[in-house]
Structure formats: structure tokens, C-alpha cells
Design an enzyme around this catalytic site. Structure first.
Site, PDB file in Angstrom:
ATOM      1  N   GLN A  51      63.768  -5.445 -12.803  1.00 54.25           N
ATOM      2  CA  GLN A  51      62.793  -4.430 -12.377  1.00 54.25           C
ATOM      3  C   GLN A  51      61.476  -4.533 -13.159  1.00 54.25           C
ATOM      4  O   GLN A  51      60.469  -3.963 -12.755  1.00 54.25           O
ATOM      5  CB  GLN A  51      63.380  -3.019 -12.519  1.00 54.25           C
ATOM      6  CG  GLN A  51      64.515  -2.736 -11.529  1.00 54.25           C
ATOM      7  CD  GLN A  51      65.081  -1.355 -11.717  1.00 54.25           C
ATOM      8  OE1 GLN A  51      65.933  -1.150 -12.581  1.00 54.25           O
ATOM      9  NE2 GLN A  51      64.609  -0.395 -10.940  1.00 54.25           N
ATOM     10  N   CYS A 107      65.941   5.363  -7.534  1.00 53.98           N
ATOM     11  CA  CYS A 107      65.684   4.097  -8.210  1.00 53.98           C
ATOM     12  C   CYS A 107      64.192   4.002  -8.514  1.00 53.98           C
ATOM     13  O   CYS A 107      63.368   4.322  -7.662  1.00 53.98           O
ATOM     14  CB  CYS A 107      66.109   2.952  -7.301  1.00 53.98           C
ATOM     15  SG  CYS A 107      65.847   1.333  -8.024  1.00 53.98           S
ATOM     16  N   LEU A 108      63.874   3.548  -9.727  1.00 60.69           N
ATOM     17  CA  LEU A 108      62.463   3.430 -10.107  1.00 60.69           C
ATOM     18  C   LEU A 108      61.739   2.395  -9.248  1.00 60.69           C
ATOM     19  O   LEU A 108      60.515   2.424  -9.152  1.00 60.69           O
ATOM     20  CB  LEU A 108      62.342   3.071 -11.594  1.00 60.69           C
ATOM     21  CG  LEU A 108      62.863   4.155 -12.554  1.00 60.69           C
ATOM     22  CD1 LEU A 108      62.824   3.672 -13.989  1.00 60.69           C
ATOM     23  CD2 LEU A 108      62.081   5.446 -12.387  1.00 60.69           C
ATOM     24  N   HIS A 149      75.075   0.839 -10.016  1.00 63.85           N
ATOM     25  CA  HIS A 149      73.735   0.772  -9.401  1.00 63.85           C
ATOM     26  C   HIS A 149      72.901  -0.301 -10.108  1.00 63.85           C
ATOM     27  O   HIS A 149      72.278  -1.146  -9.465  1.00 63.85           O
ATOM     28  CB  HIS A 149      73.069   2.157  -9.498  1.00 63.85           C
ATOM     29  CG  HIS A 149      71.615   2.193  -9.120  1.00 63.85           C
ATOM     30  ND1 HIS A 149      71.125   2.984  -8.108  1.00 63.85           N
ATOM     31  CD2 HIS A 149      70.532   1.547  -9.628  1.00 63.85           C
ATOM     32  CE1 HIS A 149      69.815   2.796  -7.994  1.00 63.85           C
ATOM     33  NE2 HIS A 149      69.423   1.945  -8.916  1.00 63.85           N
ATOM     34  N   GLU A 150      72.912  -0.284 -11.442  1.00 62.24           N
ATOM     35  CA  GLU A 150      72.111  -1.254 -12.208  1.00 62.24           C
ATOM     36  C   GLU A 150      72.654  -2.668 -12.043  1.00 62.24           C
ATOM     37  O   GLU A 150      71.890  -3.633 -11.970  1.00 62.24           O
ATOM     38  CB  GLU A 150      72.062  -0.870 -13.688  1.00 62.24           C
ATOM     39  CG  GLU A 150      71.453   0.494 -13.997  1.00 62.24           C
ATOM     40  CD  GLU A 150      70.107   0.726 -13.349  1.00 62.24           C
ATOM     41  OE1 GLU A 150      69.362  -0.255 -13.146  1.00 62.24           O
ATOM     42  OE2 GLU A 150      69.798   1.882 -13.016  1.00 62.24           O
ATOM     43  N   HIS A 153      71.364  -4.450  -9.105  1.00 67.56           N
ATOM     44  CA  HIS A 153      70.040  -5.066  -9.279  1.00 67.56           C
ATOM     45  C   HIS A 153      70.166  -6.522  -9.734  1.00 67.56           C
ATOM     46  O   HIS A 153      69.363  -7.372  -9.361  1.00 67.56           O
ATOM     47  CB  HIS A 153      69.217  -4.312 -10.340  1.00 67.56           C
ATOM     48  CG  HIS A 153      68.561  -3.070  -9.842  1.00 67.56           C
ATOM     49  ND1 HIS A 153      67.583  -3.087  -8.876  1.00 67.56           N
ATOM     50  CD2 HIS A 153      68.722  -1.770 -10.180  1.00 67.56           C
ATOM     51  CE1 HIS A 153      67.171  -1.843  -8.647  1.00 67.56           C
ATOM     52  NE2 HIS A 153      67.859  -1.022  -9.425  1.00 67.56           N
TER      53      HIS A 153
HETATM   54 NI    NI Z   1      67.585   1.072  -9.487  1.00 64.78          NI
END
Ligand code: NI
Length: 185
Positions: A51, A107-108, A149-150, A153
Site C-alpha cells: 500500500q 481500507c486505506l 484483510h492485510e 493485500h
Molecule cells: Ni486494506
């Protein structure tokens, strides 16, 4: 330490598969410190290295529990949060429960969009910390959800990829509209 720019969907880098870390170095530890600073500033509870544009299997999470002396009826604005930073390098799920749980996720990289996602309620996970020390633990609750969730990514998957196409397109359209109105960066 530095606040790093967060990559947002539909940036193709978010679809990349991140590579395992072979040896945890000082450069990784600097990146991790920057990731925490970036995450706290956003603010968010989890951030994957991709990210911020680094395709390595590194995650930071901090669910920031409430201070022990928080009264039940505390004003939400005044609740003192205690930092609980956690680092996960090369995390691997070795077992997951049949039981599922649902959390509203955000989510960012998909700013201001939220949706319910169903995931295994409990997972057994192996990972390395920032000193390269191995851990193997069973996790549940919000931590298990946030970690899954992470970890998505690291495999190029966003929480919106767990939704129906209809729901996902709706959220992406809403995000586009927000961006045009200048509310989401
Ligand atoms: Ni996220």
C-alpha cells in the site's frame, strides 16, 4: 520516520503479489517504522507494505485497545487508546476455522468505503517479527479479520474483491464521485 503516500485503487500495484522477505534488515525496520507512522496518521488499524509501494510480505497492525480504566459510559471522544503495534513478516495461515465471522471492513486504499466481509473466525498463523523471530499463534476476533484483510493485500486482493460485482461496482462508483467532489484524495 516519515509519512508515506498511500496507493489507492485502481492503481495496478495493488494487484501485485508481494515477495517473501529473506532476511529482516535495518532497511525493513525503517520501512516498518514509516508504515506505522503512515497508518497512525491516516488513521487506520492495518497497512500492508504494497500500500506504500513496496512489494514485500510485510504488514503492520494496531487495534489500539481502550485504556484499562475506561468507564463503560465513557464519551467516545475522550477514550484513551493504548497502542499495541504488531508486525507480521511472511505471515502464513496454517489452519482456519469452519466458523465464519462478519465485520464491516474498510481500507486505506479504498478510502471512505465500507462493506461487510465474511472470513474464518479463527486462524492459526506463522510469521516473523521485525527482529526475525518466528511466531506461531491462534488468533481470533478483529485481529484475525484484520490480519486476513492485510494478508489479502500481499496476494493482490482487496476487500472489495470479496463482494459481488454489483456491490463492488457500486462502491467504486461512489468512490469516483467522492474523488470528483474533492472529498477523497
Ligand atoms: Ni486494506
Amino acid at each position: 520516520m516519515a509519512i508515506l503516500p498511500i496507493i489507492e485503487t485502481p492503481d495496478a500495484r495493488l494487484k501485485q503479489i508481494s515477495t517473501p522477505v529473506e532476511t529482516v534488515t535495518d532497511a525493513h525496520r525503517t520501512l516498518i517504522a514509516d508504515m506505522f507512522e503512515t497508518m497512525y496518521d491516516a488513521p487506520g488499524i492495518g497497512l500492508a507494505a504494497i500500500q506504500v509501494g513496496v512489494a514485500e510480505r510485510i504488514l503492520v497492525i494496531d487495534l489500539q485497545r481502550e485504556a484499562d480504566d475506561t468507564p463503560e459510559d465513557a464519551d467516545p471522544e475522550k477514550i484513551v487508546r493504548v497502542k499495541e503495534p504488531r508486525v507480521f513478516i511472511n505471515p502464513e495461515v496454517t489452519w482456519e476455522s469452519d466458523e465464519l465471522s462478519v465485520y464491516q471492513e474498510g481500507c486505506l486504499s479504498v478510502p471512505e468505503m465500507y462493506a461487510d466481509v465474511q472470513r474464518p473466525a479463527e486462524i492459526q498463523v506463522k510469521w516473523l517479527d521485525e527482529q526475525g523471530k518466528a511466531h506461531d499463534e491462534k488468533l481470533d476476533g478483529l485481529l484475525a479479520t484484520c490480519l486476513q484483510h492485510e494478508m489479502d493485500h500481499l496476494n493482490g486482493v482487496l476487500f472489495i474483491d470479496h463482494l459481488s460485482k454489483l456491490k463492488r461496482d457500486m462502491l467504486l462508483k461512489k468512490l469516483e464521485k467522492l474523488r470528483r467532489s474533492g472529498r477523497a484524495a
